[in-house]
Scaffold this active site. Structure first.
Site, PDB file in Angstrom:
ATOM      1  N   GLN A 141       0.828  -1.199   0.000  1.00 35.80           N
ATOM      2  CA  GLN A 141       0.000   0.000   0.000  1.00 35.80           C
ATOM      3  C   GLN A 141       0.869   1.258   0.000  1.00 35.80           C
ATOM      4  O   GLN A 141       0.354   2.369  -0.148  1.00 35.80           O
ATOM      5  CB  GLN A 141      -0.892   0.011   1.241  1.00 35.80           C
ATOM      6  CG  GLN A 141      -1.874  -1.128   1.308  1.00 35.80           C
ATOM      7  CD  GLN A 141      -2.600  -1.192   2.645  1.00 35.80           C
ATOM      8  OE1 GLN A 141      -1.994  -1.012   3.694  1.00 35.80           O
ATOM      9  NE2 GLN A 141      -3.895  -1.425   2.613  1.00 35.80           N
ATOM     10  N   ASN A 142       2.167   1.093   0.176  1.00 33.75           N
ATOM     11  CA  ASN A 142       3.068   2.235   0.330  1.00 33.75           C
ATOM     12  C   ASN A 142       3.452   2.840  -1.018  1.00 33.75           C
ATOM     13  O   ASN A 142       3.487   2.146  -2.037  1.00 33.75           O
ATOM     14  CB  ASN A 142       4.325   1.813   1.088  1.00 33.75           C
ATOM     15  CG  ASN A 142       4.007   1.315   2.478  1.00 33.75           C
ATOM     16  OD1 ASN A 142       2.960   1.637   3.032  1.00 33.75           O
ATOM     17  ND2 ASN A 142       4.890   0.513   3.044  1.00 33.75           N
ATOM     18  N   VAL A 143       3.794   4.113  -0.996  1.00 34.41           N
ATOM     19  CA  VAL A 143       4.159   4.841  -2.218  1.00 34.41           C
ATOM     20  C   VAL A 143       5.587   5.360  -2.148  1.00 34.41           C
ATOM     21  O   VAL A 143       5.973   6.261  -2.887  1.00 34.41           O
ATOM     22  CB  VAL A 143       3.173   6.015  -2.461  1.00 34.41           C
ATOM     23  CG1 VAL A 143       1.755   5.487  -2.666  1.00 34.41           C
ATOM     24  CG2 VAL A 143       3.201   7.025  -1.311  1.00 34.41           C
ATOM     25  N   ASP A 144       6.402   4.773  -1.260  1.00 37.32           N
ATOM     26  CA  ASP A 144       7.729   5.315  -0.961  1.00 37.32           C
ATOM     27  C   ASP A 144       8.864   4.696  -1.760  1.00 37.32           C
ATOM     28  O   ASP A 144      10.013   5.131  -1.642  1.00 37.32           O
ATOM     29  CB  ASP A 144       8.030   5.172   0.537  1.00 37.32           C
ATOM     30  CG  ASP A 144       7.803   3.753   1.062  1.00 37.32           C
ATOM     31  OD1 ASP A 144       8.054   2.782   0.304  1.00 37.32           O
ATOM     32  OD2 ASP A 144       7.365   3.614   2.222  1.00 37.32           O
ATOM     33  N   HIS A 159      -1.047   1.464  -4.476  1.00 34.37           N
ATOM     34  CA  HIS A 159      -1.434   2.877  -4.469  1.00 34.37           C
ATOM     35  C   HIS A 159      -0.492   3.745  -5.296  1.00 34.37           C
ATOM     36  O   HIS A 159      -0.517   4.967  -5.181  1.00 34.37           O
ATOM     37  CB  HIS A 159      -1.493   3.394  -3.033  1.00 34.37           C
ATOM     38  CG  HIS A 159      -2.552   2.726  -2.199  1.00 34.37           C
ATOM     39  ND1 HIS A 159      -2.604   2.840  -0.830  1.00 34.37           N
ATOM     40  CD2 HIS A 159      -3.591   1.946  -2.550  1.00 34.37           C
ATOM     41  CE1 HIS A 159      -3.633   2.138  -0.364  1.00 34.37           C
ATOM     42  NE2 HIS A 159      -4.247   1.586  -1.391  1.00 34.37           N
ATOM     43  N   CYS A 167       0.610  13.608 -15.936  1.00 34.57           N
ATOM     44  CA  CYS A 167      -0.206  14.730 -16.375  1.00 34.57           C
ATOM     45  C   CYS A 167      -1.669  14.290 -16.378  1.00 34.57           C
ATOM     46  O   CYS A 167      -2.006  13.244 -16.939  1.00 34.57           O
ATOM     47  CB  CYS A 167       0.208  15.183 -17.776  1.00 34.57           C
ATOM     48  SG  CYS A 167      -0.901  16.448 -18.465  1.00 34.57           S
ATOM     49  N   CYS A 218       2.559  20.400 -17.183  1.00 36.99           N
ATOM     50  CA  CYS A 218       3.091  19.372 -18.069  1.00 36.99           C
ATOM     51  C   CYS A 218       3.918  20.005 -19.192  1.00 36.99           C
ATOM     52  O   CYS A 218       3.454  20.931 -19.870  1.00 36.99           O
ATOM     53  CB  CYS A 218       1.939  18.562 -18.655  1.00 36.99           C
ATOM     54  SG  CYS A 218       2.434  17.333 -19.888  1.00 36.99           S
ATOM     55  N   CYS A 221       1.891  19.222 -22.726  1.00 38.55           N
ATOM     56  CA  CYS A 221       0.610  19.821 -23.107  1.00 38.55           C
ATOM     57  C   CYS A 221       0.184  20.988 -22.212  1.00 38.55           C
ATOM     58  O   CYS A 221      -0.820  21.641 -22.500  1.00 38.55           O
ATOM     59  CB  CYS A 221      -0.486  18.758 -23.097  1.00 38.55           C
ATOM     60  SG  CYS A 221      -1.028  18.252 -21.444  1.00 38.55           S
ATOM     61  N   GLY A 258       2.723  -4.605   8.738  1.00 43.51           N
ATOM     62  CA  GLY A 258       2.713  -3.157   8.893  1.00 43.51           C
ATOM     63  C   GLY A 258       1.486  -2.460   8.363  1.00 43.51           C
ATOM     64  O   GLY A 258       1.566  -1.301   7.954  1.00 43.51           O
TER      65      GLY A 258
END
Length: 277
Positions: A141-144, A159, A167, A218, A221, A258
């Site tokens: 679940q971590n984004v690190d 996640h 973008c 971005c 664009c 965790g």
């Protein structure tokens, strides 16, 4: 626990200064108190791992607190215990340019710290299990990106990951480090002092500091940019959910490390209509 983080421009380079005031080292600032290990529980876990042939592991924020990243719910040290602040909501980020400005200003200050963090023994252990053929699949679940830094490859980042930016208009994806350089070029004299840390690279700034920060768009664009992560109130891509469900069905055992599972990422959406992800 007091924390202060200063980021400012000086002679064509950015200077970062951190000061901590805590009875523990910085890597232990956000580790919740826990009782001593029960030897019998350790043996029980060892037997479980030994008997598993196709082990699927799911990890949450608690595995990264020893690397120095705060979580939301831990007693005394989680965001909800330390402050009354709430994480950013997906809908608010999409609708409001000032909210995106606040997010990116805070993330810009926190990025040098967040991107420098390293895996702890738990990340390395799971990577080693994969290398030995014990771990069949890892879902986080971590984004690190700490599992990736530790060498895990049989991995699904449920996640997303803070190290990528998307973008919202054209879908162009760029590394977060490249965006940091663009922010520096747009804000050559801007500086800020953060008064606290939140999960996922976020820090606390005053509104005065935020309002003078210039946000990059971005390069392809001109559309608004968003980290490649699932904010609260958003949903995980259905294809990714289906992929993980297939890995779960193929596994013969499941170990959760965790995670409180309170975000309901582990539950089918029809069973959790009010889930965050």
């Amino acid at each position: 626990m007091n924390f202060r983080w200063t980021l400012r421009a000086a002679k064509d380079r950015w200077l970062v200064k951190i000061s901590w005031q805590s009875s523990r080292g910085s890597s232990g600032l956000f580790v919740p108190p826990s009782p001593p290990l029960d030897p019998e529980k350790v043996k029980e876990l060892q037997r479980f791992i030994t008997l598993s042939k196709r082990l699927l592991v799911m990890t949450g924020a608690g595995i990264s607190t020893e690397s120095g990243i705060p979580d939301y719910r831990s007693e005394k040290v989680g965001l909800y215990a330390r402050t009354d602040r709430k994480p950013i909501q997906h809908g608010d980020f999409l609708r409001s340019a000032p909210i995106r400005q606040r997010y990116w200003a805070r993330n810009f200050v926190g990025w040098p710290w967040f991107s420098s963090l390293q895996p702890n023994p738990a990340h390395w252990a799971l990577s080693n299990w994969e290398r030995l053929g014990k771990l069949y699949w890892l879902v986080t679940q971590n984004v690190d990106a700490l599992h990736t830094k530790a060498g895990s490859q049989r991995l699904t980042e449920l996640h997303g990951c803070m190290h990528r930016v998307l973008c919202l208009d054209c879908g162009e994806q760029v590394p977060r480090g490249a965006l940091q350089e663009r922010f520096e070029a747009l804000n050559p004299t801007w500086g800020a002092e953060a008064q606290g840390l939140a999960p996922d690279g976020d820090v606390f700034l005053t509104e005065e500091q935020v309002q003078s920060f210039q946000v990059a768009s971005c390069a392809r664009c001109g559309g608004p940019l968003k980290p490649d992560v699932v904010f609260f109130g958003d949903t995980v891509n259905p294809d990714k959910v289906d992929f993980v469900r297939r890995r779960v069905k193929e596994a013969d055992s499941l170990l959760v490390v965790g995670s409180s599972l309170q975000v309901h990422s582990h539950r089918p959406r029809e069973e959790a209509p009010d889930c965050n992800t």
